[in-house]
Design a protein around this motif. Structure first.
Motif, PDB file in Angstrom:
ATOM      1  N   ILE A 180      57.339   2.769  68.141  1.00  0.00           N
ATOM      2  CA  ILE A 180      58.033   3.791  68.933  1.00  0.00           C
ATOM      3  C   ILE A 180      58.212   3.324  70.372  1.00  0.00           C
ATOM      4  O   ILE A 180      59.270   3.502  70.980  1.00  0.00           O
ATOM      5  CB  ILE A 180      57.247   5.117  68.888  1.00  0.00           C
ATOM      6  CG1 ILE A 180      57.304   5.705  67.475  1.00  0.00           C
ATOM      7  CG2 ILE A 180      57.794   6.115  69.899  1.00  0.00           C
ATOM      8  CD1 ILE A 180      56.401   6.908  67.270  1.00  0.00           C
ATOM      9  N   ARG A 189      60.974   0.669  70.482  1.00  0.00           N
ATOM     10  CA  ARG A 189      62.313   1.255  70.293  1.00  0.00           C
ATOM     11  C   ARG A 189      62.781   1.969  71.552  1.00  0.00           C
ATOM     12  O   ARG A 189      63.960   1.919  71.916  1.00  0.00           O
ATOM     13  CB  ARG A 189      62.308   2.218  69.096  1.00  0.00           C
ATOM     14  CG  ARG A 189      62.335   1.505  67.755  1.00  0.00           C
ATOM     15  CD  ARG A 189      62.689   2.446  66.625  1.00  0.00           C
ATOM     16  NE  ARG A 189      61.675   3.469  66.418  1.00  0.00           N
ATOM     17  CZ  ARG A 189      60.601   3.316  65.657  1.00  0.00           C
ATOM     18  NH1 ARG A 189      60.382   2.142  65.055  1.00  0.00           N
ATOM     19  NH2 ARG A 189      59.731   4.297  65.498  1.00  0.00           N
ATOM     20  N   ASP A 190      61.843   2.635  72.235  1.00  0.00           N
ATOM     21  CA  ASP A 190      62.202   3.297  73.490  1.00  0.00           C
ATOM     22  C   ASP A 190      62.550   2.261  74.556  1.00  0.00           C
ATOM     23  O   ASP A 190      63.515   2.435  75.312  1.00  0.00           O
ATOM     24  CB  ASP A 190      61.054   4.175  73.967  1.00  0.00           C
ATOM     25  CG  ASP A 190      61.405   4.949  75.230  1.00  0.00           C
ATOM     26  OD1 ASP A 190      62.189   5.907  75.134  1.00  0.00           O
ATOM     27  OD2 ASP A 190      60.902   4.587  76.317  1.00  0.00           O
ATOM     28  N   MET A 204      66.004   0.878  74.617  1.00  0.00           N
ATOM     29  CA  MET A 204      67.043   1.742  75.179  1.00  0.00           C
ATOM     30  C   MET A 204      67.091   1.687  76.701  1.00  0.00           C
ATOM     31  O   MET A 204      68.041   2.172  77.310  1.00  0.00           O
ATOM     32  CB  MET A 204      66.804   3.184  74.723  1.00  0.00           C
ATOM     33  CG  MET A 204      66.980   3.419  73.241  1.00  0.00           C
ATOM     34  SD  MET A 204      68.646   2.986  72.687  1.00  0.00           S
ATOM     35  CE  MET A 204      69.625   4.160  73.619  1.00  0.00           C
ATOM     36  N   GLN A 205      66.070   1.107  77.331  1.00  0.00           N
ATOM     37  CA  GLN A 205      66.027   1.075  78.793  1.00  0.00           C
ATOM     38  C   GLN A 205      67.227   0.344  79.401  1.00  0.00           C
ATOM     39  O   GLN A 205      67.819   0.831  80.381  1.00  0.00           O
ATOM     40  CB  GLN A 205      64.712   0.446  79.281  1.00  0.00           C
ATOM     41  CG  GLN A 205      63.454   1.204  78.902  1.00  0.00           C
ATOM     42  CD  GLN A 205      63.298   2.519  79.655  1.00  0.00           C
ATOM     43  OE1 GLN A 205      64.124   2.903  80.469  1.00  0.00           O
ATOM     44  NE2 GLN A 205      62.217   3.212  79.366  1.00  0.00           N
ATOM     45  N   ARG A 265      70.082   2.698  79.434  1.00  0.00           N
ATOM     46  CA  ARG A 265      69.931   3.723  80.471  1.00  0.00           C
ATOM     47  C   ARG A 265      70.269   3.165  81.849  1.00  0.00           C
ATOM     48  O   ARG A 265      70.858   3.856  82.682  1.00  0.00           O
ATOM     49  CB  ARG A 265      68.504   4.270  80.450  1.00  0.00           C
ATOM     50  CG  ARG A 265      68.127   4.976  79.147  1.00  0.00           C
ATOM     51  CD  ARG A 265      66.754   5.624  79.233  1.00  0.00           C
ATOM     52  NE  ARG A 265      66.352   6.195  77.960  1.00  0.00           N
ATOM     53  CZ  ARG A 265      65.408   5.704  77.180  1.00  0.00           C
ATOM     54  NH1 ARG A 265      64.740   4.620  77.549  1.00  0.00           N
ATOM     55  NH2 ARG A 265      65.104   6.282  76.038  1.00  0.00           N
ATOM     56  N   ASP A 316      60.295  -2.444  81.620  1.00  0.00           N
ATOM     57  CA  ASP A 316      60.788  -1.517  80.594  1.00  0.00           C
ATOM     58  C   ASP A 316      59.670  -1.152  79.625  1.00  0.00           C
ATOM     59  O   ASP A 316      59.513   0.020  79.234  1.00  0.00           O
ATOM     60  CB  ASP A 316      61.953  -2.137  79.820  1.00  0.00           C
ATOM     61  CG  ASP A 316      63.157  -2.406  80.708  1.00  0.00           C
ATOM     62  OD1 ASP A 316      63.331  -1.683  81.692  1.00  0.00           O
ATOM     63  OD2 ASP A 316      63.907  -3.354  80.393  1.00  0.00           O
ATOM     64  N   SER A 340      57.973   2.619  78.959  1.00  0.00           N
ATOM     65  CA  SER A 340      57.918   3.235  77.636  1.00  0.00           C
ATOM     66  C   SER A 340      56.479   3.552  77.231  1.00  0.00           C
ATOM     67  O   SER A 340      56.211   4.572  76.587  1.00  0.00           O
ATOM     68  CB  SER A 340      58.570   2.315  76.599  1.00  0.00           C
ATOM     69  OG  SER A 340      59.941   2.158  76.868  1.00  0.00           O
ATOM     70  N   THR A 355      55.381   6.813  78.753  1.00  0.00           N
ATOM     71  CA  THR A 355      55.974   8.043  78.213  1.00  0.00           C
ATOM     72  C   THR A 355      55.664   8.256  76.736  1.00  0.00           C
ATOM     73  O   THR A 355      55.816   9.367  76.233  1.00  0.00           O
ATOM     74  CB  THR A 355      57.506   8.019  78.403  1.00  0.00           C
ATOM     75  OG1 THR A 355      58.052   6.849  77.772  1.00  0.00           O
ATOM     76  CG2 THR A 355      57.857   7.997  79.882  1.00  0.00           C
ATOM     77  N   SER A 356      55.240   7.203  76.023  1.00  0.00           N
ATOM     78  CA  SER A 356      54.923   7.317  74.589  1.00  0.00           C
ATOM     79  C   SER A 356      53.419   7.169  74.401  1.00  0.00           C
ATOM     80  O   SER A 356      52.890   6.055  74.458  1.00  0.00           O
ATOM     81  CB  SER A 356      55.665   6.242  73.785  1.00  0.00           C
ATOM     82  OG  SER A 356      57.053   6.342  73.974  1.00  0.00           O
TER      83      SER A 356
END
Length: 225
Positions: free
Chosen positions: A124, A127-128, A131-132, A135, A194, A198, A201-202
Motif C-alpha cells: 500500500i 502504491r501510494d 502516485m506522488q 500529484r 515520496d 507515503s 500517511t499509511s
C-alpha cells in the motif's frame, strides 16, 4: 480433494481458512455444518488415502478455527511480521522497474523505519508513493525545461522536456500541467522523499492486541516459523 488425489503429488492451499472452518455453533446453517463435516472427512476420514497430498491453510485469526479442524493440521506454524531486511527487499520488489532514485542505503533505511508493517502494508505504501509524481505534476505552478528521453521514443534524447519545479528554480516557467503538451511532459521519478511521505500517511494495519493473541495461540498450539 478428489482432483488432488488424481494428480498426486499435490498441494491444496486454502487461504483465509477461518472463513471455511470456524468453530461450529448451534445457530449456523445446515449447509455450513455439512461443509465443515465434509472437510473433516476429507482431511482425515476413515479409508482416505492422503499420502502424497499436502494441505496448507492460512489465517490471521487461528483462534477462531474449529478445534477438530485445528487438530487435523498437524503443524501450526506462526509466521511473524517481516523483519527489517525482508521489509527492505519488499520495498524493492514492489517498486519493480518503476523509475526511481532510491539507493541501496535508502532501501535499508525504509526497512528500518517500517517496523510493524506487513507485506500488504508495504504494498500500500509503495502504491501510494507511485502516485506522488503524478500529484507533483497536477499541483505544480511552475515547470522548467530539461534534457531526457522523449516520451514518444525512449531511445531519442531531447532538450525541451518540461518537468515540475519550484517557483524559484533556475529557468522556472509559470504554467500548469494542462499547458504542457503531452509529448513534452517528464514526470519526476519516485524518490526517497515520496516513500517517506507515503509511510507517514499509511499506517500499519496489524495492531498489538492481534500480535499478542497470535503469540498466545502459538504458545498453546503451534510453533515458531
Amino acid at each position: 480433494f478428489s482432483l488432488a488425489s488424481d494428480s498426486k503429488p499435490s498441494i491444496i492451499f486454502i487461504d483465509e481458512v477461518d472463513s471455511l472452518c470456524s468453530s461450529r455453533s448451534d445457530n449456523e446453517s445446515e449447509s455450513a455444518r455439512r461443509i465443515k463435516t465434509e472437510f473433516l472427512i476429507q482431511m482425515q476420514g476413515v479409508g482416505n488415502d492422503n499420502d502424497g497430498i499436502l494441505v496448507l491453510g492460512a489465517t490471521n485469526i487461528p483462534w477462531t478455527l474449529d478445534a477438530a479442524i485445528r487438530r487435523r493440521f498437524e503443524k501450526r506454524i506462526y509466521i511473524p511480521l517481516p523483519e527489517e531486511h525482508a521489509r527492505a527487499e519488499m520495498f524493492r520488489l514492489h517498486l519493480g522497474t518503476t523509475p526511481n532514485s532510491l539507493s541501496d542505503p535508502d532501501f535499508r533505511e525504509l526497512g528500518r523505519i517500517s517496523d510493524g508493517y506487513s507485506g500488504a502494508d508495504i504494498g500500500i505504501v509503495v502504491r501510494d508513493a507511485l502516485m506522488q509524481p503524478v500529484r507533483k505534476v497536477q499541483t505544480a505552478t511552475h515547470f522548467r525545461k530539461v534534457r531526457g528521453p522523449s516520451p514518444l521514443n525512449r531511445e531519442e534524447v531531447v532538450d525541451d522536456l518540461l518537468t515540475p519545479c519550484s517557483p524559484g528554480a533556475p529557468g522556472a516557467i509559470e504554467m500548469s500541467w494542462t499547458d504542457v503538451p503531452g509529448d513534452k511532459l517528464l514526470e519526476p521519478v519516485v524518490s526517497m522523499t515520496d516513500m517517506r511521505m507515503s509511510l507517514n500517511t499509511s499506517k500499519p494495519t496489524v495492531n498489538q492486541d492481534d500480535l499478542e493473541k497470535l503469540k498466545k495461540f502459538t504458545a498453546d498450539f503451534g510453533q515458531e516459523g
